[in-house]
Design an enzyme around this catalytic site. Sequence first.
Site, PDB file in Angstrom:
ATOM      1  CG  ASN A   8       0.001  -2.879  -1.994  1.00  0.00           C
ATOM      2  OD1 ASN A   8      -0.213  -3.870  -2.724  1.00  0.00           O
ATOM      3  ND2 ASN A   8       0.830  -2.668  -1.496  1.00  0.00           N
ATOM      4  CE  LYS A  10      -0.184  -2.224   1.851  1.00  0.00           C
ATOM      5  NZ  LYS A  10       0.752  -0.780   3.097  1.00  0.00           N
ATOM      6  CG  HIS A  98       5.513  -2.408  -0.559  1.00  0.00           C
ATOM      7  ND1 HIS A  98       5.469  -2.430   0.812  1.00  0.00           N
ATOM      8  CD2 HIS A  98       4.339  -1.150  -0.845  1.00  0.00           C
ATOM      9  CE1 HIS A  98       4.097  -1.194   1.707  1.00  0.00           C
ATOM     10  NE2 HIS A  98       3.376  -0.895   0.728  1.00  0.00           N
ATOM     11  CD  GLU A 100       3.130  -3.211   4.103  1.00  0.00           C
ATOM     12  OE1 GLU A 100       2.565  -3.761   3.294  1.00  0.00           O
ATOM     13  OE2 GLU A 100       3.030  -2.235   3.964  1.00  0.00           O
ATOM     14  CD  GLU A 168       4.024   3.269  -1.240  1.00  0.00           C
ATOM     15  OE1 GLU A 168       3.170   3.665  -1.386  1.00  0.00           O
ATOM     16  OE2 GLU A 168       4.607   2.103  -1.281  1.00  0.00           O
ATOM     17  N   GLY A 174      -0.160   3.261   6.518  1.00  0.00           N
ATOM     18  CA  GLY A 174      -0.891   2.987   7.114  1.00  0.00           C
ATOM     19  C   GLY A 174      -1.130   3.204   9.079  1.00  0.00           C
ATOM     20  CB  SER A 207      -1.347   7.994   5.731  1.00  0.00           C
ATOM     21  OG  SER A 207      -1.024   6.657   6.587  1.00  0.00           O
TER      22      SER A 207
HETATM   23  P1  PGA Z   1      -1.570   3.169   2.988  1.00  0.00           P
HETATM   24  O1  PGA Z   1      -0.459   1.697   2.188  1.00  0.00           O
HETATM   25  O2  PGA Z   1      -2.362   4.048   1.839  1.00  0.00           O
HETATM   26  O3  PGA Z   1      -2.624   2.097   4.088  1.00  0.00           O
HETATM   27  O4  PGA Z   1      -0.827   4.256   4.262  1.00  0.00           O
HETATM   28  C1  PGA Z   1      -0.007   2.592   1.026  1.00  0.00           C
HETATM   29  C2  PGA Z   1       1.078   2.110   0.652  1.00  0.00           C
HETATM   30  O5  PGA Z   1       1.951   0.587   1.365  1.00  0.00           O
HETATM   31  O6  PGA Z   1       1.320   1.195  -0.679  1.00  0.00           O
END
Ligand code: PGA
Length: 246
Positions: A8, A10, A98, A100, A168, A174, A207
């Site tokens: 992803n 983003k 997601h 976010e 997640e 992140g 992560s």
């Molecule tokens: P990350 O994000 O691997 O940067 O922690 C995972 C995600 O949001 O799908």
Amino acid sequence: MVQLIAGNWKMNGLVGDATREAAALAAGIAVAGHVELLICPPATLLAPLAAALKSAGIAGKVGVGGQDCHASASGAHTGDISAAMLADLGCGHVIVGHSERRADHGENDATVKAKAEAALGAGLVAIVCVGETEAEYRAGRTLEVLERQVRGSLPDAATSANTVIAYEPVWAIGTGLTPTSADIAAAHGRIRAVAGLAGVRILYGGSVKPGNAREILAIDGVDGALVGGASLKAADFLGIAAAAPN
Ligand code: PGA
């Protein structure tokens, strides 16, 4: 089951990045022969990335997917993208729900379910994201939150062929933090029991890096990964894919 390693991107990347990443992925793809690869770039890069993967000769090996879609098929929704538009560009998958999107755009389980229904309607596989916040985790409410999200977010017509679930934890995205292997196994077990879809793929996200991928991808009930930051560099993304069990 063949694991799915999904990236992803983003809100990252310009056209030049898509071209460079496709070439870098093609150069190292041999390590990922045993998994399925998917990249969900920003909407602006769906067509350029698909074209770059094709000219690099790996379009059949690395799929392209959307990061979100609207619940409606078309209409007056400025700035939004429909599932059919994604399918039209060659996408096979779309991420919905997601954290976010849930946090930044106020999406709730009902919104996510409607988007997943739209994805299925357009012939896409919906990657439905669920995960507890840090406060919920600290309060010991993880499994209860996951149960509510799975019940509320999965499309009615979900099958193991048209739906993937991504676990997640919001606090792991992140941050460099990850749950223990036992916690991931318990979360996936609860999600699988509540979803009630035989053979459904459940990805872990939050992560995931080349350094922890081997341990995470070997956990019972983990069928792949949804990778954010580490998917932006082909070497890291392929390093994660290489770590998936055969
Ligand atoms: P990350 O994000 O691997 O940067 O922690 C995972 C995600 O949001 O799908």
